[in-house]
Every structure is written in C-alpha cells, then in structure tokens.
Design a protein around this motif. Structure first.
Motif, PDB file in Angstrom:
ATOM      1  N   ASN A   1      39.966  43.279  86.826  1.00  0.00           N
ATOM      2  CA  ASN A   1      39.427  44.084  87.929  1.00  0.00           C
ATOM      3  C   ASN A   1      40.319  43.915  89.170  1.00  0.00           C
ATOM      4  N   LYS A   2      41.552  44.402  89.044  1.00  0.00           N
ATOM      5  CA  LYS A   2      42.516  44.251  90.132  1.00  0.00           C
ATOM      6  C   LYS A   2      42.057  44.961  91.402  1.00  0.00           C
ATOM      7  N   PRO A   3      41.457  46.173  91.339  1.00  0.00           N
ATOM      8  CA  PRO A   3      40.984  46.819  92.583  1.00  0.00           C
ATOM      9  C   PRO A   3      39.994  45.945  93.354  1.00  0.00           C
ATOM     10  N   ALA A   4      39.081  45.265  92.621  1.00  0.00           N
ATOM     11  CA  ALA A   4      38.119  44.394  93.304  1.00  0.00           C
ATOM     12  C   ALA A   4      38.826  43.208  93.939  1.00  0.00           C
ATOM     13  N   ALA A   5      39.877  42.702  93.289  1.00  0.00           N
ATOM     14  CA  ALA A   5      40.641  41.584  93.845  1.00  0.00           C
ATOM     15  C   ALA A   5      41.325  42.010  95.147  1.00  0.00           C
ATOM     16  N   ILE A   6      41.918  43.212  95.149  1.00  0.00           N
ATOM     17  CA  ILE A   6      42.579  43.712  96.357  1.00  0.00           C
ATOM     18  C   ILE A   6      41.563  43.935  97.467  1.00  0.00           C
ATOM     19  N   GLN A   7      40.406  44.473  97.098  1.00  0.00           N
ATOM     20  CA  GLN A   7      39.359  44.708  98.093  1.00  0.00           C
ATOM     21  C   GLN A   7      38.884  43.384  98.705  1.00  0.00           C
ATOM     22  N   LEU A   8      38.742  42.355  97.868  1.00  0.00           N
ATOM     23  CA  LEU A   8      38.314  41.045  98.361  1.00  0.00           C
ATOM     24  C   LEU A   8      39.344  40.471  99.341  1.00  0.00           C
ATOM     25  N   LEU A   9      40.615  40.624  99.006  1.00  0.00           N
ATOM     26  CA  LEU A   9      41.657  40.114  99.898  1.00  0.00           C
ATOM     27  C   LEU A   9      41.715  40.920 101.191  1.00  0.00           C
ATOM     28  N   ASP A  10      41.416  42.219 101.117  1.00  0.00           N
ATOM     29  CA  ASP A  10      41.309  43.033 102.343  1.00  0.00           C
ATOM     30  C   ASP A  10      40.213  42.464 103.246  1.00  0.00           C
ATOM     31  N   GLU A  11      39.087  42.110 102.628  1.00  0.00           N
ATOM     32  CA  GLU A  11      37.978  41.510 103.376  1.00  0.00           C
ATOM     33  C   GLU A  11      38.421  40.187 104.006  1.00  0.00           C
ATOM     34  N   ALA A  12      39.139  39.385 103.232  1.00  0.00           N
ATOM     35  CA  ALA A  12      39.599  38.087 103.728  1.00  0.00           C
ATOM     36  C   ALA A  12      40.510  38.258 104.933  1.00  0.00           C
ATOM     37  N   MET A  13      41.383  39.270 104.880  1.00  0.00           N
ATOM     38  CA  MET A  13      42.357  39.453 105.955  1.00  0.00           C
ATOM     39  C   MET A  13      41.713  39.979 107.235  1.00  0.00           C
ATOM     40  N   GLN A  14      40.509  40.490 107.140  1.00  0.00           N
ATOM     41  CA  GLN A  14      39.787  40.874 108.347  1.00  0.00           C
ATOM     42  C   GLN A  14      39.408  39.640 109.164  1.00  0.00           C
ATOM     43  N   HIS A  15      39.213  38.526 108.458  1.00  0.00           N
ATOM     44  CA  HIS A  15      38.852  37.271 109.131  1.00  0.00           C
ATOM     45  C   HIS A  15      40.075  36.387 109.372  1.00  0.00           C
TER      46      HIS A  15
END
Length: 567
Positions: free
Chosen positions: A397-411
């Motif tokens: 589930n690479k899209p979910a992994a990228i989305q999670l890292l996008d969330e992380a980079m917001q913080h």
C-alpha cells in the motif's frame, strides 16, 4: 595536546576545587564576602568590581567579568577570588589568563599545594612543560603521596613533539622516581608506541606502589599491546588472586578473557565475583550478555532480571532480556520487554519488535502499536512514522505510506530523514516535480550528506536528464563514502548514460566486488561490452552465470554474445 578539550579540563579543575579546597562554584554573595575580608582599606572598590563582574557574566559579557576577577585575584590574598577567576578563565578557554592567575597565586602562596595543582595542570594545557614539571616537583616536596595522575586528566599530548618535550621535562624532574611521575612517563612512552620501555617504567612504579589499581591495569594493557597473550593472562590471574577484594581488577580480567573468546572461563569467574558482590551491576550485566552468547538463556535471565531497577543498566537489561526471550522463541515475552526499553536503545528495540510482528504476519497490529507509540513517545515521531510507512510498503500500500509521510511532514517539515523516506517511495517518472522539490530541500538542509546526494544523482540518472549535475553529485558523495557500493553503482550508471564506458566499467566493477549484487554485475558487463571488449565480456558473463545461476536478470546478456559461425 594541540587540541584542548576545554570541557574536560574545566571539569577536572573544578574537581580539584571541590576535593582539595572544599570550595565549589561561589555565589555572588560569597565573592563579595571574600572581597570584603580581603580588602579592608579598599572594600568598596572590591565590592564594586565583583558586582560589575557578576553582572557582566549575567549579561553574557565574560571578557569584562574575567578582566575584573583577574585584577582582583592578582591583587588579593583571597583564595575564593582566585578560584572564581580561574574558573571563569577556564570556562572561556583563556589559558593565558588562567596561567597568569595561577602563577601569581603560587608566587603569593608558594606552599599552597592546591595552587600548585592548578598551575601544573594549566601549564600542561598551555604546553609549558618545564613549568609543569617544576610545579610537580614542588607538589611532591610538600606531599610525596600526591595523586599526580589526576593533573593529566583530560589532557593528552597529541603530537609526537609535545610528547617528547613533556617526557624529557618529567625525566629531568627531581621527583622522576616518584611512582606518580613514573606512571605518567609510562603512559607517554606507550602513547609513542614504546611499549617495552613503558613496561619497564610501570614495573618500577609497581615496586613502590604494588597495590595501585591503575598501575596494575596499565601493566596488563601494556602486556596486551605487546601481543603477550599468555603473559597478560598470567598477570591478570596473579593480580586477581592477590587482590581478591578489588572488584575493578577482577572485572578487568573477565573482560580480557571475553576479548579472547574464552567466555566460559569468564562466566565462571563472574559467578565467583557475584558471590562476593551479589549487587555489582556491571558484573551482573556482563554475566547476562556472556550467558546469552553461550546460549545459557535461563542463566542470562537470572542475571539481567536483577538490573530491572538499575539507574544505569535498566534499559540495557530490558533490551537483552527481550533478546534473550527471542532466542528462546518466547516471542510474546520478548515483545513485552522490548516495549519497556527507552533511551539510546529505543529505536533498535522497536525495530526488533516490528521484526517479530512481521515474522508473525501481524502487520496491522504493528501499525496500531506504532500509532500508540507516537502518542507515548513523541520525541521519536520521525522514526515511528518511517517505520509505519515501511510496513505499509511491505503490505503493498505505497499510496498510504506516502500519505502517512505527508502527514508526518506537516508536523516535522524540516526533518531530512522523513523527506528521504518519501523520496525513496515516489515514482521518479510520475512524481518528477515533487521529487525535484524534495531532493532540493534535502540538499538545502544537508548539502554534504552522501546518501542524499546519491539519491538525487540516481533519480536524475533514471530520468536521463541533467547528467552532468548527476555525475557531480555522485562524485561528491563518493569522496565522502569511497567504498559505498550504491554510490559507485550510481556513478557507473551515470557514466554509462554519458557514453563514458571506461569510467562506468571501473566504478561498476568496484560496486559489484563490494556488493555481489547481480543487477550491478549486469550493468558492469554491459559497460564492458560497450567498450568492445568481447572476450572480457564473455568471461564476466560466465562468472555471473556461475555465481547467480538462476537469476533472470542475466538472460538479456546472452543475446549480446555473437552467434558462432557455422561452416
């Protein structure tokens, strides 16, 4: 000695302050009181200068503070003012000022042993070796049993010239036969690689002080440095028998035996040590690790459990209890212990925990656990986000992994490791603009990081664009990591695309030799083929087929071989 460790030296001097003078860092009121008692006729001026100095320190103006206290220290007979001035000088790494203060102190009070300790220590720092040796002589004339090794604490001559000068100064010292001087001379000889001479010197010191622990251990280290394994073992054995109540010596013997891979004998000796010192934490810890190495898991657990409440070893104990349980295939117990680990072993313990979840095929459970960990341990958020992204990638589930890292980079927008993790997930063709943005940001944050330079170079090579820039990045990374196979592979790949097949073949050959990766081997063979060296190409292909007989990546190379002529 050209490079001075200011922090260590300052702490050493302050140690003298507490142990020799029974004085710590003085409060402002203490300085004022000392100044008042020292200058009856100039009381107001002394108070004023002390106050100006303390206010200057509070205002981040140490130069003014040091000047005022130096003047007061030189003109005053107050020990506390001199000590305060020295502490400020050393904190500012102003050796000239410190040497002036200590010199005046000794002139005013030539029989003051603490002042001589200061002067000897600072003289060593300032490379004033004759002055240091003269001060050592004076110390020993007042106190023949003085522990002079402490003067050298935090200071070690680095250059050969400094070592020779200090050594000669000590040899010419009137107290050159004092055991404290002898051990310093032995240490300097050892630093210069003169192990035999150092051994002779430490033997002289041992004749005068046979029970000194540091002398005993120095002799053991010198015997070991000379490669005399049996003599070293015999010396440790003799010292341990003669000093049965010396835990440091007995533990040193155990560590040496472990170094020689004689772990069972070491463990037997640890058992005896623990009968005498059942709460000795270092002995318990070493016994636990040695038991694990020997596969004696129950015994290891018995030792390590004793350290669960240790201030020093608690996290290590939990980690190795988990590792011990994992070796016994008690995976739930291992996971429970891994969860308790904090501190420097936090990330490695959680990675081990993730590995167990992976082996158990319970990746969803691992994701939930890591989400909770982000709440409990926000200081490790970057690592935890990356671990979750890696799990999502494993789950396809690479899209979910990228989305999670996008969330992380917001913080954590400027966290390079998070950015790099996302770079590794993005498609270099579909997400070209996003990759450029992230890779540029990475190099803005850490322009000399070899992994980030390599990532940018490889991405550009995959996209077959800006190859000159890609090569520059790869070469820059290679300067910092010359034996890194992935960087050599990138350089070879870029050079191949630039039709520089000679450089490509050279870089890819080194990369393959280091890694044994068949894909790199294929690129190496192609580079050789493009040079027109068909005989060498055939030999490389044969070698690859022997080492990787079932690898499909080799199949396209067969088509490059010229068909045999049919007569």
């Amino acid at each position: 000695m050209r490079q001075i460790n200011g922090q260590n030296s300052t702490s050493t001097i302050k140690q003298y302050s507490s142990t020799l003078l029974l004085l710590g860092s003085m409060l402002c009121s203490s300085h004022l009181y000392a100044a008042t008692s020292a200058y009856n006729t100039q009381r107001d001026h002394a108070i004023e200068q002390s106050m100006i100095a303390e206010f200057a320190l509070a205002a981040q103006d140490p130069a003014t503070a040091l000047h005022n206290y130096t003047v007061l220290a030189i003109k005053s007979n107050s020990t506390s003012l001199k000590q305060r001035a020295l502490n400020i000088a050393l904190e500012q790494n102003d050796l000239k000022a410190a040497l002036d203060i200590a010199t005046h102190w000794v002139v005013q009070e030539p029989s003051d042993v603490p002042a001589l300790f200061y002067l000897a220590h600072i003289a060593l720092q300032a490379h004033e070796y004759e002055l240091a040796a003269e001060s050592l002589d004076k110390i020993l004339s007042h106190d023949p049993s003085a522990d002079l090794e402490r003067i050298l604490a935090g200071i070690a001559p680095e250059s050969a010239d400094d070592q020779v000068i200090l050594l000669e100064a000590l040899k010419n010292s009137q107290a050159k036969d004092n055991p404290s001087i002898l051990v310093i001379i032995a240490a300097l000889k050892a630093q210069n690689g003169e192990f035999e001479q150092a051994l002779d010197t430490i033997n002289q010191a041992l004749k005068k002080r046979p029970k000194a622990t540091n002398f005993i251990l120095m002799k053991a280290n010198l015997l070991s440095a000379l490669g005399n394994e049996q003599q070293t073992r015999n010396w440790y054995s003799k010292a341990s028998r003669q000093h049965k109540s010396n835990l440091e010596i007995r533990l040193a013997e155990v560590k040496y035996l472990i170094k020689l891979n004689d772990s069972q004998l070491a463990l037997d000796k640890l058992e005896k040590i623990l009968k005498k010192w059942p709460k000795a934490e270092e002995a318990l810890f070493i016994a636990g690790l040695t038991s694990i190495d020997l596969g004696q898991y129950e015994r290891a657990e018995r030792y390590l459990v004793e350290l669960r409440h240790s201030l020093e070893y608690q996290n290590d104990a939990y980690y190795y209890l988990a590792l011990n349980a994992e070796r016994k295939q008690h995976y739930e117990t291992a996971k429970a212990y891994y969860r308790l680990v904090d501190g420097s072993l936090y990330t490695v313990s959680r990675q081990s925990l993730i590995n167990i979840y992976t082996e158990q095929q319970r990746l969803n459970e691992a994701l939930r656990f890591l989400t909770q960990e982000r709440v409990n341990y926000p200081q490790y958020a970057s690592f935890l986000y990356q671990a979750q992204a890696e799990i999502l990638k494993k789950m396809g589930n690479k899209p979910a992994a990228i989305q999670l890292l996008d969330e992380a980079m917001q913080h954590l927008s400027d966290d390079p490791e998070l950015i790099y993790a996302q770079v590794l997930l993005l498609d270099p063709f579909v997400e070209r603009d996003r990759l450029d943005q992230l890779l540029t940001l990475l190099l803005d944050l850490e322009p000399n990081h070899p992994a980030y330079l390599n990532a940018y170079a490889y991405t550009l090579a995959l996209q077959n664009r800006h190859l000159d820039q890609a090569r520059q990045y790869a070469e820059q990374a290679l300067e910092m990591e010359p034996d890194q196979a992935s960087i050599l592979d990138t350089l070879g790949f870029v050079a191949y695309l630039q039709n520089d097949f000679a450089t490509a073949a050279q870089a890819l050959q080194r990369a393959y030799d280091l890694s044994g990766n068949p894909s790199i081997g294929v690129r190496y063979a192609r580079a050789v083929y493009m040079q027109g060296d068909l005989s060498n190409f055939s030999a490389i292909l044969k070698q690859l087929q022997q080492k990787h007989p079932n690898d499909a990546a080799l199949e396209p190379l067969n088509s490059l071989l010229l068909p045999k002529t049919i007569h």
